[in-house]
Write an enzyme that holds these catalytic residues in place. Structure first.
Site, PDB file in Angstrom:
ATOM      1  N   CYS A  84      76.445 -61.533 -64.710  1.00  0.00           N
ATOM      2  CA  CYS A  84      76.392 -62.509 -66.311  1.00  0.00           C
ATOM      3  C   CYS A  84      74.394 -61.663 -66.698  1.00  0.00           C
ATOM      4  O   CYS A  84      74.532 -61.939 -67.632  1.00  0.00           O
ATOM      5  CB  CYS A  84      75.936 -63.518 -66.342  1.00  0.00           C
ATOM      6  N   HIS A 339      77.963 -67.360 -74.608  1.00  0.00           N
ATOM      7  CA  HIS A 339      78.180 -66.406 -73.005  1.00  0.00           C
ATOM      8  C   HIS A 339      78.837 -65.571 -73.543  1.00  0.00           C
ATOM      9  O   HIS A 339      79.582 -65.651 -72.629  1.00  0.00           O
ATOM     10  CB  HIS A 339      77.942 -67.319 -72.251  1.00  0.00           C
TER      11      HIS A 339
END
Length: 397
Positions: A84, A339
């Site tokens: 991420c 996200h």
């Protein structure tokens, strides 16, 4: 020992960001092009003026062709991935390339198309292992749900008060995202609705988890001494720090799920590079990796914004609200903005760009000088972490 850093050697002179969300009508190519064009326009240059590109994507393409093909360019394009923290990794490498003198003008791009793929925190695949990493068998919500009871046990926090603090994180970030036209979720959510939402894992409900979304963002970087040739309000890079841990948390009896050691190391490195000795005072606002609500509570301590065992109190006191002493995730964070993995790190920098230039609209802070962005990839006990510090001013913070 911290890295030497490149404080004030490079500057951001243009940025672009698409809307995040369930963008069924846009492909990864479309999103990447939109973010790049937005970035080029903000800097007043063309794609031919960019010497090299760094592309961050977790699963929306392989090789530099993922970007060069839709842009129609014949330039160096380096594709990177770091969980991420992928978008931040693209930015870090692009900054180092300019600081080294290899290039004059570069661009970092992050893109991810998650909705069409079906990939999310509940549906994922891991690389083959020897079976000694039991945490890999858990979904992301299950892994991060362990932070909540571990924190309560270590610091003697009543479960109902921890639940209230977690709810405040979600409530705060959705409230902030309601003021952001590019956020995936643009509506406030009541605390009652947050606490009554369906359970996903542990005590994490739907509103304790970040959104799965599509999106892209981009940043143009040049040498600091050239920055004013492109804009009268550049953003100077003060620190870039990355830490990848040994990944032994799932087996280490000493690991207690109340901290991310990689975040602590990355923050210490970044603060040393930037000359920060009191982050709670010197940082104007922060964009952090609120993948799940208890994550943000733990991060406040790992980043030095709260003392150990106290961040839940500071969260409930409103210290990290938009009008608090240190606003956190003023654009809505992962929780509300969404996200798309490869784009998230650059999205955080996009908010720093807007705020430090006074262009954030209704969510504009009064007089921000220094911003921190933080990415986390992996899971408790086995992760990578990135921290950047950027400022509207050169010189000592």
């Amino acid at each position: 020992m911290s890295s030497r850093g490149i404080a004030d050697k490079v500057a951001i002179v243009g940025m672009g960001c698409t809307k995040f969300g369930e963008l069924w009508g846009s492909s990864a190519d479309d999103l990447a092009v939109d973010a790049v064009v937005d970035c080029l326009d903000s800097a007043g240059v063309s794609r031919d003026d960019i010497d090299a590109y760094w592309l961050g994507t977790l699963g929306s393409g392989q090789s530099g062709l993922t970007l060069s093909r839709p842009l129609g360019i014949d330039k160096p394009v380096t594709r990177v991935e770091n969980y991420c923290a992928t978008g931040s990794e693209a930015f870090r490498n692009a900054c180092y390339a300019v600081a080294s003198g290899a290039y004059d003008r570069v661009m970092a791009v992050g893109v991810e198309k998650l909705k069409d793929s079906g990939f999310s925190g509940l549906m994922r695949s891991d690389p083959p292992s020897d079976g000694t990493s039991p945490e890999l068998s858990l979904t992301a919500p299950a892994a991060f749900s362990m932070l909540d009871p571990a924190y309560c046990a270590k610091y003697g926090v009543p479960e109902d008060q921890m639940r209230e603090a977690m709810t405040h994180v979600a409530w705060k970030n959705h409230r902030n995202g309601a003021n952001n036209p590019k956020a995936q979720f643009q509506a406030e959510v009541s605390k009652e609705k947050i606490e009554s939402s369906p359970i996903v894992a542990g005590r994490l409900g739907v509103f304790d988890c970040s959104g799965v979304s599509d999106g892209a963002a981009a940043a143009m970087i040049v040498r600091a001494e050239d920055a004013l040739d492109y804009t009268d309000r550049p953003i100077y890079v003060k620190a870039l720090a990355l830490a990848a841990g040994p990944g032994r948390g799932g087996m280490d009896p000493a690991y207690d799920f109340t901290t991310f050691p990689e975040v602590v190391r990355a923050a210490e490195d970044a603060y040393a590079q930037a000359g920060i000795d009191d982050p709670a005072r010197q940082i104007s606002f922060a964009e952090v990796h609120d993948c799940f609500t208890p994550t943000e509570i733990v991060l406040m301590e790992d980043l030095g914004f709260s003392t150990r065992g106290q961040s839940w109190k500071h969260m409930l006191a409103g210290d990290f609200d938009a009008d608090g002493r240190l606003p956190v995730n003023i654009d809505g964070g992962l929780k509300s903005f969404g996200h798309p993995v490869g784009a998230s790190g650059l999205r955080m920098l996009y908010e720093a760009w807007l705020q430090l230039r006074g262009e954030a609209g209704v969510r504009q802070l009064a007089d921000p000088r220094v911003a921190l962005t933080h990415n986390l990839g992996g899971r408790p006990g086995a992760c990578v972490s990135f921290v950047s510090v950027v400022s509207r001013e050169k010189g000592q913070l």
